[in-house]
Structures are given as structure tokens and as C-alpha cells.
Enzyme design. Sequence first.
Site, PDB file in Angstrom:
ATOM      1  N   GLU A  17      23.096  32.404  59.047  1.00 21.17           N
ATOM      2  CA  GLU A  17      24.306  32.467  58.220  1.00 21.17           C
ATOM      3  C   GLU A  17      25.203  31.251  58.383  1.00 21.17           C
ATOM      4  O   GLU A  17      25.838  30.819  57.416  1.00 21.17           O
ATOM      5  CB  GLU A  17      25.104  33.748  58.521  1.00 21.17           C
ATOM      6  CG  GLU A  17      24.468  35.037  58.029  1.00 21.17           C
ATOM      7  CD  GLU A  17      23.499  35.659  59.026  1.00 21.17           C
ATOM      8  OE1 GLU A  17      23.207  35.012  60.053  1.00 21.17           O
ATOM      9  OE2 GLU A  17      23.038  36.784  58.793  1.00 21.17           O
ATOM     10  N   HIS A  48      27.115  47.829  61.597  1.00 20.47           N
ATOM     11  CA  HIS A  48      26.585  47.836  60.223  1.00 20.47           C
ATOM     12  C   HIS A  48      27.349  48.778  59.304  1.00 20.47           C
ATOM     13  O   HIS A  48      26.831  49.170  58.264  1.00 20.47           O
ATOM     14  CB  HIS A  48      25.101  48.238  60.220  1.00 20.47           C
ATOM     15  CG  HIS A  48      24.191  47.258  60.877  1.00 20.47           C
ATOM     16  ND1 HIS A  48      24.106  47.134  62.242  1.00 20.47           N
ATOM     17  CD2 HIS A  48      23.325  46.349  60.369  1.00 20.47           C
ATOM     18  CE1 HIS A  48      23.215  46.196  62.546  1.00 20.47           C
ATOM     19  NE2 HIS A  48      22.731  45.699  61.425  1.00 20.47           N
TER      20      HIS A  48
END
Lengths: 328, 339
Positions: free
Chosen positions: B66, B135
Site C-alpha cells: 500500500e 477488519h
Amino acid sequence: MKPNREQQLWMYEHMLISRYFEETIEKIYMEGKLPAFNMANGPIPGEMHLSNGQEPCAVGVCAHLTATDIVTSTHRPHHVAIAKGVDLNKMTAEIFGKATGLSGGRGGHMHIFDAKVNFSCSGIIAQGMGPAVGAALSRKLQNKEGVAIAYIGEGAANQGAFHESLNLASVWKLPVVFIIEDNAWGISVAKTASTAIERNDQRAAAYGMPGYAVENNDPIAIFEAAGEAIERARSGGGPSLIEIETYRLAGHFMGDAEGYRPKGEKDALFAKDPIPKFREHLAANFDWSNSDDEAMVKKAHEKVDAAIEFARNSEYAPVEEALEKVFV
Amino acid sequence: MSVATKERKLTIARAMAEAIAQEMRIDERVFVMGEDIGPLGGVFGNTRGLFDEFGAERVRDTPISETAFMGAAVGAASDGMRPIVELMFVDFFGVCFDAIYNSMAKNTYFSGGEVKVPVVLMTSTGGGYSDAGQHSQCLHATFAHLPGMKVVAPSNAYDAKGLMTAAIRDDNPVIFMFHKALQGMGWLGTERDAIVHVPEESYEIPIGKAAVVKEGTDVTIVGLTSGVHHGLKAARTLAERGVSAEVIDIRSLVPLDRETIINSVKKTGRLIVVDEDYHSYGVTGEIITSVVEQGVALKAAPKRVAYPDIPIPFARPMEQWALPNAEKIITAFELMEKN
């Protein structure tokens, strides 16, 4: 390929401009800061990272570039900005925080953006690398001319962004060249104490790209290595990594007492100052007389003096303008 | 244009993919990158079909990297492209936040407006399916707090398509947050009310404009994404008791349409704000403050229904207990009435 006479004179000239610029900024920076050093005072407040000694890294690479090519630089950006052709008046005014500066005083010395010559820098270590990769991707997707150069210091080679950016550039075979200016010090921590291997160019192998090590802060050798890497990028051959041994003749920032340097290191570095060395090289190899040299020095000084004059005479923007330009 | 009278219900995932495809057809500069957004079509379905239509150059799977690809999005956008980049879970922002808040959000300012950074960062939010604390977060306030980025978060497919189109066309960075439970993916639990009619033609929902999704006179319930659906359910129950609730979907966190909220509370005199993000220093506090500091006359102290200030627990009973829901909104209203 070695630089021709014209290229070498261009390189020398921009080293002169850069050095005199930094020396001038240094003097002005100290105005109002003493007796007790206070960073917030004077016409140029804030941190100041000078590039004295690192000029070869700027000119040896940028001699191959045009305004179309992209450069991302570091918190120590002046020499690279000058070699890339950033508007010196506007850059100087930005360093002073004036309305006529590149961003009207919003960015300052660590955040120099000149879209006209595709130059930008970031004050965060290694964080110009991803954007350079993205700009290279942009050129590839648009089938447009241009390579991207990401300058970093040797300390940045231990950042995640370094490793991720090398990998991504290589996986996508992008026209980008990564330049490490190895000045041996990450603020006060020596490269030997922070980096697992001696030479970062060896890390290129891990990402399937060529790595170059250039020693002795030699502008000609830098030109040659950069020329090969940039040509590879332009012709679709993908990225390269170059580590340049350079010298930080100044402190990390202005006000740095540099107590961490071994005794005698600074003297040894000044003895290897690349500017007198380049002057000797020009005199030995070309028809370069003292009067030629004096004329070039004078021209460089006039350019810088004019930029300082422009910045000093410019006004600050009305403070309410701080609220503008957050969005376009 | 043909007369589109036929109802065509889409999920948010499909609506997002359709908006992206329509913009990619008319604008060569638009491309998509992220993890598993290529042949797989995105783990949340929002890039399905794009790879087949546009190919690997414009719909590019990235390494799990990322920091590099978020930085690359900034560089590509600054160079004239219009990247749509996916951060698979908003919880992963920690590995690439410098590129987001120090570059994407600031380069326009640092360049005095000369450099545009038209990135759309789309990212999934929200829990409810026991994926635990790395998450399931929303992190609305984390992004909305930092200047230089627009932030949108749709609650239904119609808004999702229009906001995505507006985001792609915007010259500024836009964070597009989509709630997993509203995506219409069966395996995440599906909110049926998020699946609504979506016109085939392209259209924009203006960024920075809230929607009054249900009119009412007694209490204003303000929310976003899942919170809007909790609010609508609560409003139906309250209606059975003769209480008329107005429900507002803010749709955009930045800019925030304070005017619509304030006008509603001026009418109802009561305010409940619902947010699946953490309770403290968040959207709920911001909205309540925005109303209170305008001196709006209130019939009761405002209430918030938000996620407790705890990491999101895994055990299903624990997580379900902690999440906002319609019952908590009704309880909040009852407490307002007692005082």
C-alpha cells in the site's frame, strides 16, 4: 558517456549557483537568530537543510533531464531544484514565506512545488518515491515522454517506502531512476550504524534492477551512471538505482552543532569540496581561464542576489489567505 | 435518452462498478489500481467486470504494497491521471497513511493550488460479521479530521453511483468509504434497503450535500452508511408510537452539510446522531457541536449512538452488543423524553 564541454560547463555553473545560494541563505537564516539560537526568528524561520557539498548529485543527474521529466526530492532540496530549473525567484520567495513564493508561503523550504518543471519534494523520508513511481506510471499509461527521478538520502533506504517503491517500479517496469545521495549521516546516526549492508546499490539486485555505486562525489561519474540509467528508463528498460557517495559540508540543519562527527571529518570533507575540484578539472581539460571562471561566478552570484532581492522585497500574503488553496 | 421507467435495482457494489466503467469509457485518464481489483473484481465486488472491459493496463492488480501504490496514486494524479485506488479495508490505512495525509491531502496546498491530486481512494468500512478489530472499523473521523481530502460514504446504491461519478470528476482527493454490510455481498450480511433503483445513465450526487431520507417533525436522526438504515428502522418503530422522526443521511463527511442538519433540528428540537465509528472525538460529537454552537433551541439534550471506545471484539455476542442498532436509537429517544 562523458559529458561534453557544454554539459560540463552547465553542471559547473549550476553547482556555483547552488553553493552561493546556500551560502547566502545561511547568512540570512542567522539574521535575528542569536545570541540564543531561536529557530522561529529572523527573515527565514523554521528548519533549514542546506545542500553544500551535494551539488554533484543534482547536476550530474539533471543534466540529462528536461522540464518534462519529473523529479521528487527530499527535505534537502535546493540544489536539485536549482538544477531542475525551478524558478529561483519564486523558490527563494517561498523560502522567505512571501506571497510571491511558489505556494504563496504555504509550503516553505521543505515543500517546494514547481509544476512548470515537474519538481516537488517532501519533508518525510522516502515519501517522494511512491509519487515518482506513480508519475512514471502516468507517462507509461499515457504513452508520453518523460522519466521520473526520485532523490532520497542513504537513511531512506531503510524505510518501507524504499523497498516497496523499488519492487513496484520493477514489477511494472516503469521509467524511474532512484538516486541515493549518501552523505553518510542520517542526522546524527552514521550509515554504518543504521544500514545492514555497506552499499545500498546492492539492494537493487533484490528488486531485479541494475544498481550503480558512484564514489568520490564525482560529477562526471554521476553524469555517466545517470545517463545510462535514464537512457534505460527512456527506452522502456525499466528502473535503476544509483547510490552516490557525497559530502554534507553543512550540518543536518542550521543550528546543528555536529558533535557526532569524528574529529577532522569536516576538514577532510572540505579538502574534497567538489567545486574547486571541478574548477581544476575544467582548467586542465578545457580552455577554461581564470577570467572565464570569474565571469561565471559573477553571473551565478548575480542570479542568486537578484532572487534574494526579489524575495526580500516581496510582501507577506494577507494571513487570511492561509485558508485558501486547501482544495482546488 | 430512452425513458427509464423500469425499476433496475443494483447493489452498492454494482453501482460503484458501473459508475467507474462509465467514467473510464469517456475519460482515458481514469484507471483503477489496488489489491485483487483485476480479474477477481475486488473482494467486495466493486470492480467486477472492469478488467474484462478495460484490460490489465487500466485495471491493475498491485502487489500487497500500500505504501508504494498509494504514493503512486498521488504521483499519477499529480501528473494528470485520475487514479481510483482501493485500500481493501480502511483498517489498513496505517501502512500507507503518510502518502494519504502528508502528500495526497497537502500537495495542492503546498503548491498554492498549482498541483491537482484527483485521486479517488475507495475503501471498505464496518463490521457486524465477526472479523474482529483489524477488519471491522469505520474510521470516518480519522479521515474527516484531516484537511485536504473530501470524504463521502453512501448508504444506498443510488447515492453510491452518483457519489462515485462526482468523486472521479472532482479535481481534489476524495475518500470513498463503502460499508461492507451494505455492499450486497451475501457473505457479509446484506442490508436489503441499500439495494435500490439505479438509473442506467450517468449522474452525479453533489459532494457535500446531505439527504433528508425521511421527513418528520419530532426528532432528527442523523447518520451515515449503516447508521441511516438503523435510523430508518427506528423511525418506523417510533411512528407506530405516534412519534414522527426525520432521518438525514449526511452522505458526505467533508464537506459536511451542516445547514440541512441545523434546519432539521430547528424544526424538530431533538437530535440523535448515529455512527458506527468510535464514540469519542468523532462524527457524532462534531454534528452535535455544529448544532449546539448555532444556538438552536432544543427540547432535550442531544444523544449519540456510536461504537464504544474499544477495539472491535471478535465474539459474535460481544460485537453485536457493541454495534449501533435501531433499538439503541429508540432507547436514546426514550431517555430524551424522560428528561
